[in-house]
Design a protein around this motif. Structure first.
Motif, mmCIF file in Angstrom:
data_model
loop_
_atom_site.group_PDB
_atom_site.id
_atom_site.type_symbol
_atom_site.label_atom_id
_atom_site.label_comp_id
_atom_site.label_asym_id
_atom_site.label_seq_id
_atom_site.Cartn_x
_atom_site.Cartn_y
_atom_site.Cartn_z
ATOM 1 N N LEU A 179 0.843 -1.203 0.000
ATOM 2 C CA LEU A 179 0.000 0.000 0.000
ATOM 3 C C LEU A 179 0.882 1.257 0.000
ATOM 4 O O LEU A 179 0.579 2.249 -0.659
ATOM 5 C CB LEU A 179 -0.928 -0.002 1.215
ATOM 6 N N GLY A 180 1.955 1.179 0.768
ATOM 7 C CA GLY A 180 2.882 2.318 0.831
ATOM 8 C C GLY A 180 3.544 2.570 -0.507
ATOM 9 O O GLY A 180 3.701 3.721 -0.926
ATOM 10 N N ASN A 181 3.919 1.510 -1.196
ATOM 11 C CA ASN A 181 4.504 1.683 -2.527
ATOM 12 C C ASN A 181 3.502 2.366 -3.465
ATOM 13 O O ASN A 181 3.856 3.266 -4.226
ATOM 14 C CB ASN A 181 4.899 0.324 -3.115
ATOM 15 N N GLN A 182 2.236 1.912 -3.370
ATOM 16 C CA GLN A 182 1.213 2.496 -4.239
ATOM 17 C C GLN A 182 1.045 3.991 -3.935
ATOM 18 O O GLN A 182 1.002 4.819 -4.832
ATOM 19 C CB GLN A 182 -0.117 1.751 -4.026
ATOM 20 N N LEU A 183 0.976 4.294 -2.611
ATOM 21 C CA LEU A 183 0.796 5.697 -2.220
ATOM 22 C C LEU A 183 1.977 6.537 -2.720
ATOM 23 O O LEU A 183 1.799 7.618 -3.287
ATOM 24 C CB LEU A 183 0.664 5.790 -0.686
ATOM 25 N N TRP A 184 3.191 6.003 -2.494
ATOM 26 C CA TRP A 184 4.407 6.710 -2.893
ATOM 27 C C TRP A 184 4.401 6.945 -4.409
ATOM 28 O O TRP A 184 4.694 8.038 -4.879
ATOM 29 C CB TRP A 184 5.624 5.854 -2.494
ATOM 30 N N ASP A 185 4.021 5.930 -5.150
ATOM 31 C CA ASP A 185 4.007 6.050 -6.611
ATOM 32 C C ASP A 185 2.945 7.040 -7.081
ATOM 33 O O ASP A 185 3.164 7.801 -8.018
ATOM 34 C CB ASP A 185 3.779 4.669 -7.255
ATOM 35 N N TRP A 186 1.776 7.027 -6.407
ATOM 36 C CA TRP A 186 0.742 8.000 -6.776
ATOM 37 C C TRP A 186 1.242 9.433 -6.564
ATOM 38 O O TRP A 186 0.995 10.319 -7.382
ATOM 39 C CB TRP A 186 -0.527 7.760 -5.939
ATOM 40 N N CYS A 187 1.953 9.643 -5.453
ATOM 41 C CA CYS A 187 2.506 10.997 -5.198
ATOM 42 C C CYS A 187 3.487 11.366 -6.315
ATOM 43 O O CYS A 187 3.500 12.500 -6.798
ATOM 44 C CB CYS A 187 3.214 11.038 -3.841
ATOM 45 N N THR A 569 8.832 7.703 3.469
ATOM 46 C CA THR A 569 9.224 6.393 2.907
ATOM 47 C C THR A 569 7.984 5.584 2.547
ATOM 48 O O THR A 569 6.885 5.844 3.077
ATOM 49 C CB THR A 569 10.037 5.557 3.919
ATOM 50 N N ASN A 570 8.185 4.592 1.698
ATOM 51 C CA ASN A 570 7.085 3.679 1.371
ATOM 52 C C ASN A 570 6.584 2.967 2.635
ATOM 53 O O ASN A 570 5.388 2.750 2.795
ATOM 54 C CB ASN A 570 7.530 2.671 0.297
ATOM 55 N N ASP A 571 7.512 2.652 3.561
ATOM 56 C CA ASP A 571 7.096 1.958 4.781
ATOM 57 C C ASP A 571 6.224 2.835 5.677
ATOM 58 O O ASP A 571 5.223 2.376 6.235
ATOM 59 C CB ASP A 571 8.330 1.455 5.543
ATOM 60 N N ASP A 572 6.629 4.099 5.819
ATOM 61 C CA ASP A 572 5.813 5.010 6.646
ATOM 62 C C ASP A 572 4.453 5.244 5.992
ATOM 63 O O ASP A 572 3.412 5.301 6.672
ATOM 64 C CB ASP A 572 6.544 6.353 6.843
ATOM 65 N N ALA A 573 4.460 5.386 4.681
ATOM 66 C CA ALA A 573 3.194 5.586 3.958
ATOM 67 C C ALA A 573 2.290 4.370 4.160
ATOM 68 O O ALA A 573 1.078 4.504 4.379
ATOM 69 C CB ALA A 573 3.476 5.813 2.473
ATOM 70 N N HIS A 574 2.886 3.220 4.132
ATOM 71 C CA HIS A 574 2.128 1.981 4.343
ATOM 72 C C HIS A 574 1.492 1.966 5.734
ATOM 73 O O HIS A 574 0.311 1.633 5.892
ATOM 74 C CB HIS A 574 3.084 0.786 4.196
ATOM 75 N N LEU A 575 2.283 2.351 6.723
ATOM 76 C CA LEU A 575 1.768 2.366 8.100
ATOM 77 C C LEU A 575 0.611 3.345 8.247
ATOM 78 O O LEU A 575 -0.338 3.074 8.979
ATOM 79 C CB LEU A 575 2.890 2.734 9.084
ATOM 80 N N CYS A 576 0.671 4.445 7.553
ATOM 81 C CA CYS A 576 -0.417 5.423 7.734
ATOM 82 C C CYS A 576 -1.695 4.915 7.068
ATOM 83 O O CYS A 576 -2.790 5.136 7.581
ATOM 84 C CB CYS A 576 -0.005 6.830 7.304
ATOM 85 N N VAL A 577 -1.575 4.196 5.959
ATOM 86 C CA VAL A 577 -2.784 3.589 5.355
ATOM 87 C C VAL A 577 -3.338 2.517 6.289
ATOM 88 O O VAL A 577 -4.552 2.450 6.523
ATOM 89 C CB VAL A 577 -2.474 3.006 3.957
ATOM 90 N N GLN A 578 -2.416 1.705 6.834
ATOM 91 C CA GLN A 578 -2.857 0.683 7.795
ATOM 92 C C GLN A 578 -3.580 1.300 8.987
ATOM 93 O O GLN A 578 -4.619 0.822 9.420
ATOM 94 C CB GLN A 578 -1.650 -0.098 8.320
ATOM 95 N N ALA A 579 -3.014 2.385 9.505
ATOM 96 C CA ALA A 579 -3.632 3.053 10.661
ATOM 97 C C ALA A 579 -5.010 3.590 10.274
ATOM 98 O O ALA A 579 -5.966 3.508 11.057
ATOM 99 C CB ALA A 579 -2.724 4.188 11.156
ATOM 100 N N PHE A 580 -5.101 4.128 9.067
ATOM 101 C CA PHE A 580 -6.391 4.656 8.614
ATOM 102 C C PHE A 580 -7.426 3.521 8.557
ATOM 103 O O PHE A 580 -8.577 3.689 9.004
ATOM 104 C CB PHE A 580 -6.224 5.319 7.229
ATOM 105 N N MET A 581 -7.003 2.362 8.041
ATOM 106 C CA MET A 581 -7.918 1.218 7.994
ATOM 107 C C MET A 581 -8.389 0.847 9.408
ATOM 108 O O MET A 581 -9.567 0.530 9.608
ATOM 109 C CB MET A 581 -7.200 0.009 7.358
ATOM 110 N N HIS A 582 -7.448 0.921 10.359
ATOM 111 C CA HIS A 582 -7.834 0.606 11.744
ATOM 112 C C HIS A 582 -8.860 1.595 12.279
ATOM 113 O O HIS A 582 -9.772 1.203 13.015
ATOM 114 C CB HIS A 582 -6.590 0.601 12.647
ATOM 115 N N VAL A 583 -8.721 2.856 11.932
ATOM 116 C CA VAL A 583 -9.706 3.853 12.378
ATOM 117 C C VAL A 583 -11.063 3.508 11.795
ATOM 118 O O VAL A 583 -12.089 3.506 12.496
ATOM 119 C CB VAL A 583 -9.275 5.280 11.987
ATOM 120 N N LEU A 584 -11.081 3.181 10.504
ATOM 121 C CA LEU A 584 -12.359 2.815 9.870
ATOM 122 C C LEU A 584 -12.987 1.623 10.588
ATOM 123 O O LEU A 584 -14.205 1.595 10.817
ATOM 124 C CB LEU A 584 -12.146 2.475 8.390
ATOM 125 N N GLY A 585 -12.123 0.703 10.989
ATOM 126 C CA GLY A 585 -12.630 -0.501 11.651
ATOM 127 C C GLY A 585 -13.196 -0.233 13.040
ATOM 128 O O GLY A 585 -14.003 -1.005 13.554
#
Lengths: 588, 588
Positions: A179-187, A569-585
């Motif tokens: 997910l982080g790679n995708q976010l990074w690439d979109w940016c 970083t892609n890893d930090d971006a990934h963590l923020c998407v993961q955290a967002f998913m947790h909020v939704l949950g």
């Protein structure tokens, strides 16, 4: 050979050392120390645990660790060395095409670096995306870091070592931050749209309703529609891109989220955009699984936050809270084009602006992810931070007037030196602000107008910028600074003038939403770190009509922002998407 | 009715009060106090004695004295009041032609003045020449003084009261400062020569070898020849005007003296010129009495000291010490005219420059009178000061570099604020310089380049100017300041650069010549006050080849110089000529 978290948590100490061999160079002590911290709940928790061990080690141990890494130039030139076969050398794939001139430059900088700091230049050459930096980037990073203070650079070397370890762990665990790679690439992909004059220099500039700006809106709308599976995608009357992903009930309340896609001139690629793409990726995840929640998700890519082309700022989010001021339409840009004209050129319907205003009854609240734009998380080696409040700020322009006189003929006791009076205030402000957590005070502009080397300053102009998590704390500091200035000037027989030019109220996070971010951060395997936002964000506007809370993502390079060096970083971006998913949950 | 010093010294206390009635307004206490200080050796001593009594009085007594003087506007408007018949009102002759608009303006300023300071605006309206200020000057002085700090303005009011007393005493004693009037008038007359663009605005600008400059040389040469009775008057190869008044023996050694006649742009009328005219008046006195001394007097009006048109400074006096650098001839002015061309245009003979060099064996020494260009004598109410040394100076340009960062997002503990580091140094320098008498240290230029209100300063540029009576004292301060800067920067994790751009050795006065000035000051009835010269003077150059010593004359308006407000009084000018005569009388 892929390893698993269970192996890590279950291994004997000696086996653990073998399992994690080469993650940190020649440093089994780190792994042995980590053995006692098990079990680790996640790979992220393991990474953080190792980082903490290194950061809490004695300075000599840290320096020894740093010195265990080979020099970059040395490494490249002697690629047949032992180290060339190590995992570390793998990180440098692609480095061998340096020309001899480039190697000479690298060697020269390397020598200067080592002479200044006493340790070799360490760089995670696979970089923030994990795929390898360019030659030019490696050389410019070395040249830039050469200017850092020594103690700072020691920590910067450790940060690079942690990043190298992270990349090696991702490989060992075969756990790529997809997910982080995708976010990074979109940016990266969105950053192809930049204004003429900047684009050619590889600089990013997207100001309100320029062609590049409109291209960004179309780009984001296309991603929402074609890649993410939003139900409803539109561009509203001020240029906001609005994507709706319905809940199970189409009429269910929605979670509002988003950030801005405009940039400052020659800005960074993550400021604002991270907060658009993170929830878009969440929606993509849901849509891919055809999953509906009990609430809708409305992602808004705000068209304007930076106030670059026109004086109006927070125009995009302000339109949602009914704060769009029709007078703004007559503001003129540097080329004499009014906002009204720019909107008409972009095909926006000015008459519909008022209808953008949201009814808070239709929303659960507003959340926003944003790159920190400050050094705190980077310094603490923490990928995420939970925002407690968007700081309220007061800005003043000030002038002290003494008596200009001859620097040679005016005895010290007979001076009325305006600049020394300001110097006294600067030290007071520094001490006063430091005495309260999360209070900051800055003299950013400072000048003796038309100062001469042989004239005692008769005037000194300066600015004050004071911010705190609450208006009370901020105002107490402003009052103390004013009183101190009056007292300094009284004692020194000089005069002063103050003009308040800005006052913005603090926007504390809504406790229930802040708690959701905190739980989410824990869920991804990180400790909860709470911090204020020193900068303003769209959430400040939404704060006026609904509960809001923000999540910060670490910025590399001391968190520099409004600058091409802004980086995640892609890893930090990934963590923020993961955290967002947790909020939704967490939302019931 | 004229009174005499004998009457003052011989009178009973009650009679003394009557004799000195109205010298200070409604303040018999001053006279009664003065009774105990008798006998006074001269009118100057009496004036000084009264001044001291007032200055040493309690603040409330001083304020009462100030409040005993009527307001100017009030005085003018109600000229039929009781006070209008007083001696004070006499000082205001010529004031009644104010228009009603001017009176309104005066009244408005007066009210503002009284509101700010709590006492009326006191001005010696007969002014520095004793003959009355113009309306415009009165109004502009009031407007200017309105900006002064309160404690400063109280002393400025007392200084005006002392000047009023001086003028009244001159009248009572029928003792007009004839030589001072002549000197003052000569300065006024020489100031008719100014450069185009300045002349029209009433500003004085005389830079090297311009038409105005050549007119000044001719003017001075004419005065020397026609008014003063010099034996030999010439203009040398660099434009110095040289007047020789022989001793009894034509070949006797000479006393060398003089100062410069060039000015800065929009400069003052006394800087340099006072030191030309004072010895010229002495020669005039001698010649009028057909008196020859055992030594010759050579007065040099130096053509260049200020370095305004070309970079070369002290060109005139430097030529006498053999320091004229032929490379200077190729220097270009702002209009592209070389110094060589300018000299040729002025009819100067470049080939003769080398021959200007003086043989010190032909001279007794060099003395120079100069307006102080500083606030010390004015603040002490002393007309004359004896110079102990021309301070040696060191100038440095400096820059501190920290890390620019966001003012909102960078916690206080994580900043590397370049400006606060400089602020710390500024306070150290102030304290360090103040700890040693006659040492001064100044940060005159101070700037955060391209500073922004919301950015922690990453750079701060500043200048250092450190001067002392000896090179040792100065260098010790420079060393301490450098060490402190290094320590501040080390502690704050910022870097600095220093560049020394100027270093001038101190020129201590020759003891025997300094003693002559001291005796001369005593002779005119004043206490000896020793002080360094903070500014450079022609005597610095002559110092290289012969003994030198200088006398300073008080400058009004806080000693401001290089400014049209530079001012001396006819009485002070008179005293400096008298003192010069005393020095001549002491030389065996």
């Amino acid at each position: 050979m892929t390893i698993t978290l269970d192996q890590i948590n279950g291994a004997g100490e000696a086996d653990l050392v073998t399992l994690l061999d080469g993650i940190y160079e020649h440093s089994a002590w780190i792994v042995r120390h980590a053995a006692g911290k098990r079990p680790f709940a996640s790979l992220t928790a393991l990474k953080h645990g190792l980082t903490e061990i290194v950061n809490q080690a004695a300075e000599h141990a840290q320096l020894e660790l740093i010195r265990a890494y080979p020099e970059i130039a040395c490494e490249i030139m002697h690629c047949n060395s032992l180290m060339a076969k190590s995992a570390y050398a793998q990180d440098k794939l692609g480095l061998i095409d340096f020309t001899s001139e480039e190697l000479e430059e690298l060697e020269r900088l390397n020598l200067a670096y080592k002479a200044k700091f006493g340790f070799p230049f360490i760089l995670a050459v696979r970089g923030p995306r994990g795929t390898g930096l360019g030659k030019a980037e490696i050389i410019s990073t070395l040249a830039r870091r050469l200017n850092n203070p020594v103690d700072f650079e020691r920590r910067e070397a450790l940060r690079n070592i942690h990043r190298i370890a992270e990349l090696r762990l991702n490989d060992k665990f075969d756990a790529q931050p997809v997910l982080g790679n995708q976010l990074w690439d979109w940016c990266e992909e969105l950053a192809v749209h930049s204004e003429p004059g900047y684009l050619e220099r590889g600089e990013l500039t997207v100001t309100y309703l320029t062609e590049a700006h409109q291209a960004c809106a179309q780009h984001i709308a296309r991603l929402m529609r074609d890649e993410c599976g939003f139900d409803d995608v539109s561009i509203d009357a001020v240029g906001n891109v609005v994507g709706v992903y319905h809940g199970m009930d189409k009429n269910a309340k929605r979670l509002l989220t988003g950030s801005h896609y405009d940039t400052v001139r020659n800005g960074g690629k993550y400021d604002g955009r991270l907060g658009i793409f993170a929830p878009m990726l969440c929606v993509k995840e849901l849509a891919d699984q055809a999953k509906r929640l009990s609430f809708g998700i409305e992602v808004v890519a705000f068209s304007e936050e930076e106030g670059q082309r026109y004086k109006a700022v927070f125009l995009g989010s302000g339109a949602l809270t009914g704060q769009f001021n029709p007078d703004w339409l007559d503001q003129i840009d540097a080329n004499g084009i009014s906002m009204r004209q720019a909107m008409q050129n972009a095909g926006l319907s000015i008459d519909d602006i008022a209808s953008i205003k949201r009814d808070p009854n239709n929303y659960l609240g507003f959340v926003e992810v944003h790159i920190e734009q400050g050094p705190v998380l980077n310094e603490l080696d923490l990928p995420l931070g939970v925002v407690t409040s968007i700081n309220g700020g007061v800005r003043l322009l000030c002038e002290v007037r003494g008596m200009a006189s001859h620097a040679g003929t005016t005895p010290m006791g007979m001076r009325r030196d305006a600049a020394v009076a300001v110097a006294e205030l600067a030290l007071y402000l520094e001490k006063r602000a430091a005495s309260v957590p999360d209070l900051v005070g800055t003299i950013g502009m400072l000048e003796v107008p038309s100062g001469s080397i042989n004239v005692v300053p008769g005037r000194c102009r300066f600015s004050l910028d004071i911010r705190a998590t609450t208006d009370q704390v901020r105002d107490a500091c402003v009052a103390d600074v004013k009183a101190e200035l009056a007292s300094i000037c009284q004692r020194r027989g000089v005069q002063f003038e103050l003009e308040e030019i800005m006052r913005v109220a603090a926007a504390p996070s809504a406790p229930e939403w802040q708690s959701r971010w905190e739980r989410a951060v824990k869920e991804v395997g990180l400790p909860v770190f709470r911090m204020p936002s020193g900068a303003g964000h769209d959430a400040m506007k939404l704060h006026d009509i609904m509960p809001q809370a923000m999540l910060f993502v670490r910025g590399l390079n001391s968190g520099i922002s409004h600058n091409p060096l802004e980086m995640t970083t892609n890893d930090d971006a990934h963590l923020c998407v993961q955290a967002f998913m947790h909020v939704l949950g967490q939302i019931k």
